[in-house]
Design an enzyme around this catalytic site. Structure first.
Site, mmCIF file in Angstrom:
data_model
loop_
_atom_site.group_PDB
_atom_site.id
_atom_site.type_symbol
_atom_site.label_atom_id
_atom_site.label_comp_id
_atom_site.label_asym_id
_atom_site.label_seq_id
_atom_site.Cartn_x
_atom_site.Cartn_y
_atom_site.Cartn_z
ATOM 1 N N ARG A 245 0.836 -1.192 0.000
ATOM 2 C CA ARG A 245 0.000 0.000 0.000
ATOM 3 C C ARG A 245 0.877 1.250 0.000
ATOM 4 N NH1 ARG A 245 -3.308 -2.684 -1.879
ATOM 5 N NH2 ARG A 245 -5.453 -3.065 -1.171
ATOM 6 N N GLU A 274 -5.786 6.998 -5.858
ATOM 7 C CA GLU A 274 -5.898 6.324 -7.152
ATOM 8 C C GLU A 274 -7.183 6.766 -7.819
ATOM 9 O OE1 GLU A 274 -5.491 2.085 -6.775
ATOM 10 O OE2 GLU A 274 -3.409 2.207 -6.110
ATOM 11 N N HIS A 293 -1.782 0.011 -10.564
ATOM 12 C CA HIS A 293 -2.440 -0.995 -9.717
ATOM 13 C C HIS A 293 -3.043 -2.105 -10.577
ATOM 14 C CE1 HIS A 293 -4.343 -1.449 -5.464
ATOM 15 N NE2 HIS A 293 -3.919 -2.613 -5.945
#
Length: 333
Positions: A245, A274, A293
């Site tokens: 993370r 994001e 991601h």
């Protein structure tokens, strides 16, 4: 016996890899052979009439965090709800879990990512060893600089967070001939890890590693774990990979270490927020490859594997057994 009412709630704007369809659900149900489940599919919480009768809910973090979802009043709005399954491994947007009523179990997708993350970790470790982030930076600058590198076998990788994803990284690293050091909260051994250590030993181990991989969940304990001081402890010329993370890393310090060649390269797949905004200086950082991601989610099999896990847990719930992948409210994962 009355059927188990299981609700699937999706988002219309999700990429296809995360978007539920009736066909995907029906195929997984057929594979499972589980009888006595009544399923329904909804989108974007347009209809909340199902809440009063549903016993199981399958959704993403953003569905649960949606203002229309009665997070603070589940005991009254959804009195029969016994189980929520989150279709990701990380549940930090839902923390703290003080909204969970007594008797309501939260599970996550831990383990579903393993096969894809093994491939991604293999790719990333080889890229870092071959100095691809530096080569990409040179390409942007139209700079011809030949960077020659040795083979990766025999080098050392430190994997911070040896859960399902970290373990997949360790397996990939061993296949490449790397020595693997792991950091695990419990310190419990893993067959793909040559040396397992606790978080208290991190400072002493960081200078040993040619590659550092963060695969830890974001909790109060791991927030800003790799701060400026710890980034400075890393071996000069080490490579860094973050699949855990973003909140665990001081990105300003990371960018500085990359610019000054204290670190030779980095690959980051997780960001905050994001999507990463255009204004983020990370877009222009030297010796850094950003991936949006995408490294752990299999386009073909992510949801089929997710729904296989869901129906296996549905069967456990109906049998009165403990569910797989239960999130511990105290640990936050």
């Amino acid at each position: 016996m009355a059927p188990l009412r299981l609700r699937f709630e999706t988002r219309a704007d999700k990429p296809a890899v995360f978007r539920f369809t009736e066909r995907l659900i029906a195929d997984a149900h057929a594979r499972s052979g589980v009888a006595g489940v009544r399923m329904s599919l909804g989108e974007d919480l347009r209809d909340l009439g199902w809440l009063a009768e549903t016993e199981g809910l399958v959704a993403s973090n953003d569905i649960i965090r949606d203002p229309r979802f009665p997070l603070g009043a589940l005991a009254t709005a959804a009195p029969r709800l016994r189980w929520i399954h989150i279709i990701g491994a990380g549940i930090e947007p839902l923390l703290p879990l003080d909204w969970l009523p007594a008797g309501l179990v939260l599970t996550n997708n831990s383990g579903v990512h393993a096969e894809k993350i093994r491939e991604a970790a293999t790719m990333a470790l080889l890229m870092l060893n071959a100095r691809v982030p530096a080569i990409v930076t040179n390409q942007k600058k139209a700079c011809w600089e030949q960077i020659f590198t040795p083979c990766i076998a025999g080098k050392t990788v430190l994997v911070i967070g040896v859960g399902e994803m970290g373990a997949a990284v360790a397996v990939a690293a061993k296949a490449l001939g790397l020595r693997v050091i792991g950091i695990r909260r419990t310190g419990a051994p893993h067959p793909a890890v040559d040396r397992m250590a606790s978080l208290a030993e991190l400072d002493a181990i960081l200078p040993e590693a040619d590659f550092v991989v963060n695969a830890a969940p974001l909790t109060p304990e791991t927030r800003n774990l790799l701060d400026r001081r710890r980034i400075a402890l890393m071996k000069r010329g080490a490579g860094f990979l973050n699949i855990g993370r973003a909140g665990s890393v001081d990105h300003e310090a990371l960018a500085e270490a990359l610019r000054t060649a204290a670190l030779s390269g980095a690959i980051i797949d997780v960001h905050d927020p994001e999507p990463l905004p255009e204004s983020s200086p990370l877009w222009h950082a030297d010796n850094l490859v950003l991936t949006p991601h995408v490294t752990s989610d299999d386009l073909d099999d992510y949801l089929p594997k997710t729904f296989d896990l869901v129906f296996a847990n549905a069967a456990r719930l109906m049998r009165g057994e403990a569910l797989a992948n239960v999130v511990d409210p105290a640990r936050g994962y």
